[in-house]
Scaffold this motif. Structure first.
Motif, short mmCIF file in Angstrom:
data_model
loop_
_atom_site.label_atom_id
_atom_site.label_comp_id
_atom_site.label_asym_id
_atom_site.label_seq_id
_atom_site.Cartn_x
_atom_site.Cartn_y
_atom_site.Cartn_z
N SER A 120 0.82 -1.21 0.00
CA SER A 120 0.00 0.00 0.00
C SER A 120 0.85 1.26 0.00
O SER A 120 0.37 2.33 0.35
N GLY A 121 2.13 1.10 -0.35
CA GLY A 121 3.02 2.25 -0.37
C GLY A 121 2.81 3.11 -1.60
O GLY A 121 1.87 2.92 -2.37
N PRO A 122 3.70 4.05 -1.82
CA PRO A 122 3.59 4.93 -3.00
C PRO A 122 3.75 4.12 -4.28
O PRO A 122 4.41 3.08 -4.30
N ALA A 123 3.09 4.58 -5.34
CA ALA A 123 3.17 3.88 -6.62
C ALA A 123 4.63 3.74 -7.05
O ALA A 123 5.39 4.70 -7.00
N GLY A 124 5.00 2.60 -7.45
CA GLY A 124 6.37 2.36 -7.88
C GLY A 124 6.41 1.23 -8.87
O GLY A 124 5.41 0.55 -9.12
N SER A 125 7.58 1.00 -9.44
CA SER A 125 7.73 -0.09 -10.40
C SER A 125 7.62 -1.43 -9.68
O SER A 125 7.74 -1.51 -8.44
N LEU A 126 7.42 -2.50 -10.43
CA LEU A 126 7.35 -3.83 -9.84
C LEU A 126 8.67 -4.18 -9.16
O LEU A 126 8.68 -4.81 -8.10
N ASN A 127 9.78 -3.76 -9.75
CA ASN A 127 11.08 -4.03 -9.13
C ASN A 127 11.18 -3.37 -7.76
O ASN A 127 11.71 -3.97 -6.81
N GLU A 128 10.66 -2.15 -7.63
CA GLU A 128 10.70 -1.46 -6.34
C GLU A 128 9.79 -2.15 -5.32
O GLU A 128 10.16 -2.31 -4.15
N ARG A 129 8.63 -2.57 -5.76
CA ARG A 129 7.72 -3.26 -4.85
C ARG A 129 8.30 -4.61 -4.41
O ARG A 129 8.15 -5.03 -3.26
N PHE A 130 8.95 -5.30 -5.36
CA PHE A 130 9.55 -6.59 -5.02
C PHE A 130 10.69 -6.40 -4.01
O PHE A 130 10.84 -7.19 -3.07
N ALA A 131 11.48 -5.36 -4.19
CA ALA A 131 12.55 -5.07 -3.22
C ALA A 131 11.97 -4.76 -1.85
O ALA A 131 12.53 -5.15 -0.82
N TRP A 132 10.83 -4.06 -1.82
CA TRP A 132 10.16 -3.79 -0.54
C TRP A 132 9.75 -5.11 0.14
O TRP A 132 9.95 -5.28 1.35
N ALA A 133 9.18 -6.03 -0.64
CA ALA A 133 8.75 -7.31 -0.06
C ALA A 133 9.92 -8.09 0.51
O ALA A 133 9.82 -8.69 1.59
N LEU A 134 11.05 -8.09 -0.21
CA LEU A 134 12.23 -8.82 0.29
C LEU A 134 12.77 -8.21 1.58
O LEU A 134 13.38 -8.90 2.39
N SER A 135 12.55 -6.91 1.75
CA SER A 135 13.12 -6.24 2.92
C SER A 135 12.28 -6.40 4.18
O SER A 135 12.71 -6.01 5.27
N GLN A 136 11.08 -6.97 4.07
CA GLN A 136 10.21 -7.11 5.24
C GLN A 136 10.72 -8.19 6.19
O GLN A 136 11.30 -9.18 5.77
N ASN A 137 10.44 -7.98 7.48
CA ASN A 137 10.95 -8.87 8.52
C ASN A 137 9.98 -10.03 8.74
O ASN A 137 9.23 -10.07 9.70
N VAL A 138 10.01 -10.99 7.82
CA VAL A 138 9.14 -12.16 7.91
C VAL A 138 10.02 -13.36 8.24
O VAL A 138 10.88 -13.75 7.46
N ASN A 139 9.80 -13.95 9.41
CA ASN A 139 10.71 -14.98 9.92
C ASN A 139 10.29 -16.39 9.54
O ASN A 139 10.45 -17.32 10.31
#
Length: 626
Positions: free
Chosen positions: A378-397
């Protein structure tokens, strides 16, 4: 130590009840699939039902036996703390003095009985169990390694009719995961290895007839499709860890027998030749014992009464009455639940006032997401590459999926694929559509593409599963969380898939990513991309998968026909050339006259004789009726 001892004692009781019940019930069941589900539930159920009360403190309706070590001492209330928060809080009261051996203490509750074990006895028992279990697991691994060492000289079968025969069986049964075919002098019978390899004896092609070869390959392909090697390994591990339960040996053998029967049934359904399979089993059984192979490898024809029963069954074969999978699974779960709620248990937490008092609270580290949850970007509109990088950076254990949607080719209503069949279309009658699961509306031509990463420090190269399917198709993702990135245009989606494929070191993952690439709707982008993949990809399996899916999704495009013809003529390996030829057959079946002309040219001029043969067979099957 007391908790582990109580758990093992509970396991012995529960597993005995489950396995004896399965042994009795199976005598009255003729449906092999139901028998297999029953034995799987019995084999795994004892582990689950004994673990639940140990972890949760659940007390069943039946009697509870409480066990404690006579060496317990008075200690004040203590609290241990870690970065994740409080871990254990306990209060321990000195039990009455115990004489040597076990002493029965009058219970405060008639449904509870307490035992105090001689000091040090529990530690000795646990030490012996651990030592023996480790030795048996080591023996299991040694035998497995011994098998692989005996077969390490096996060669991939690339020439002759067998690879084409296997490819035809895979296509007919919609088995899209690449399967390696190898041959070895040390292998007296065909055998399924791991999750994606079939090994056959060197004499397989010369000593068996064509229909016998086809049935044998279908039988082993059934084992791979059903994950039978993995189940046999799991049963072996359970048998080794819980060696004090001899009925696990019976369960493992019953599972093996059911797997052989069901693989026979599957092979007959694919080939329609039960007598050919019976003759094949008879012939192969005569080979057993002629090669130095370790015990446990002879999967297809081991001799003895099970083989005789299989041959007699095939001689009078008829399609077994089918039971809905949901019915058998629900019945098995109810069977396990009944034992969990009614069978007695051993507990390390005595309930009476005259017994040891203990209160244990465990707080595990908080998870950012819970099973089956979906986090939508739900962040700011961005490219798929930017959204994918956001997903990888999340703290999911824990392992989790990252997904997005894009436009797919017109066959989007008919395709679905995943590198792990567990995670796709499991329980389709109750699972939600992908669009419902991720709460993202979609039209009929949109497909969801999901990749799974292992956890917090995940990188793109660590992707361990891939799935793609229409957004309006049901899906079950194994309870793993989903990070949903929303919509992406075709160019963005293709760019990300290509980057993920190039960064992955796993050929199976690259194959699935290549297949996901081919389903996209824009042939102006997909076809040139697949051409570049064929030129730069080092794995023949990945190239074959890309060709196969391109033919399925874009076979009507003249540029696809040109690419397939070029790959059939000048491909880097024979498998890719044969797959490209078969892709032309699919295009011709869709009415492409250009594909028919290409096949005629291949039949006349191709240097590879297998390509010529495949082209001629395709033309023969598609010749117009007079």
């Amino acid at each position: 130590m007391i908790t582990i001892a109580a758990w093992l004692a509970t396991y012995l009781i529960h597993s005995t009840i489950l396995l004896v019940a399965a042994l009795i019930i199976s005598r009255f069941i003729t449906n092999q699939r139901a028998c297999e589900v029953l034995w799987k539930a019995a084999l795994l159920g004892g582990f689950v039902t004994s673990l639940v009360p140990t972890i949760t403190g659940f007390t069943p309706f039946a009697r509870t036996w409480s066990v404690s070590d006579g060496a317990a001492e008075v200690s004040p209330s203590t609290t241990a703390t870690t970065e994740a928060g409080p871990v254990v809080t306990s209060v321990v009261r000195q039990p009455p003095a115990a004489s040597s051996g076990a002493q029965l203490v009058p219970p405060a509750n008639p449904n509870h009985t307490s035992f105090f074990v001689q000091p040090g006895g529990t530690q000795a028992l646990i030490a012996v169990w651990t030592l023996v279990a480790l030795m048996l697991i080591a023996r299991l691994l040694f035998h497995h390694r011994r098998i692989l060492r005996a077969l390490r000289g096996r060669q991939q079968v690339a020439d002759g009719p067998l690879p084409g025969m296997l490819a035809e069986l895979r296509r007919k049964a919609a088995v899209w995961t690449p399967v390696r075919l190898s041959a070895s002098d040390a292998c007296p019978t065909p055998i399924a290895l791991g999750r994606s390899e079939i090994c056959v004896p060197s004499r397989f092609e010369t000593d068996l007839e064509i229909d016998q070869q086809r049935n044998a390959l279908a039988h082993e392909l059934a084992h791979l499709k059903r994950n039978d090697p993995l189940w046999q390994m799991t049963a072996g591990v359970i048998e080794s860890v819980f060696f004090f339960q001899p009925l696990n040996i019976v369960a493992r053998r019953k599972l093996r027998d059911a797997a052989e029967y069901l693989a026979d049934d599957w092979a007959v359904q694919q080939t329609s030749s039960p007598l050919a399979l019976a003759r094949c089993l008879t012939q192969i059984s005569s080979w057993v014992g002629t090669a130095p192979v370790p015990d446990g490898m002879l999967a297809m024809a081991e001799g003895g009464s099970p083989l005789v029963n299989r041959i007699e069954r095939l001689a009078e074969w008829k399609r077994a009455s089918s039971l809905p999978a949901r019915v058998t699974v629900v019945a098995a779960l109810a069977f396990v639940a009944l034992v969990a709620t009614s069978a007695p248990i051993f507990s390390a937490v005595p309930p009476g006032q005259n017994e040891i008092l203990a209160s244990i609270t465990v707080f595990s580290e908080k998870r950012n997401v819970s099973p089956d949850s979906v986090i939508r970007y739900s962040g700011p509109a961005g490219s798929l590459n930017e959204r994918f990088a956001w997903a990888l950076s999340q703290n999911v254990n824990r392992p989790h999926w990252i997904g997005w949607k894009s436009q797919a080719a017109p066959l989007s209503g008919n395709f679905s694929a995943a590198s792990s069949t567990l995670h796709l279309e499991f329980g389709a009658n109750s699972a939600p559509m992908l669009s419902t699961l991720v709460r993202d509306a979609a039209d009929e031509q949109q497909a969801g593409i999901l990749v799974r990463v292992p956890g917090r420090t995940a990188r793109e190269a660590e992707i361990d599963a891939v799935a793609f399917l229409p957004m309006r198709k049901t899906v079950w993702l194994g309870g793993d969380p989903v990070m949903w990135l929303g919509a992406a245009d075709v160019r963005e989606s293709l760019s990300l898939l290509e980057r993920l494929r190039k960064s992955s070191r796993n050929p199976d993952m690259r194959s699935e990513l290549a297949a996901a690439y081919a389903i996209h709707s824009d042939p102006n982008l997909v076809i040139p991309g697949i051409r570049m993949l064929l030129e730069g990809e080092g794995s023949s399996d990945v190239r074959s998968e890309a060709i196969q899916w391109l033919a399925r999704m874009h076979g009507g495009d003249s540029r696809t026909v040109d690419l397939l013809k070029d790959a059939a003529m000048r491909g880097n390996d024979q498998d890719s050339r044969v797959e490209a030829t078969d892709g032309l057959r699919l295009a011709m079946n869709e009415g492409s006259t250009r594909a028919r002309a290409a096949l005629m040219d291949l039949a006349d001029n191709a240097r590879d004789m297998r390509v010529r043969s495949e082209a001629m067979q395709a033309l023969y099957r598609n010749k117009p009726n007079k």
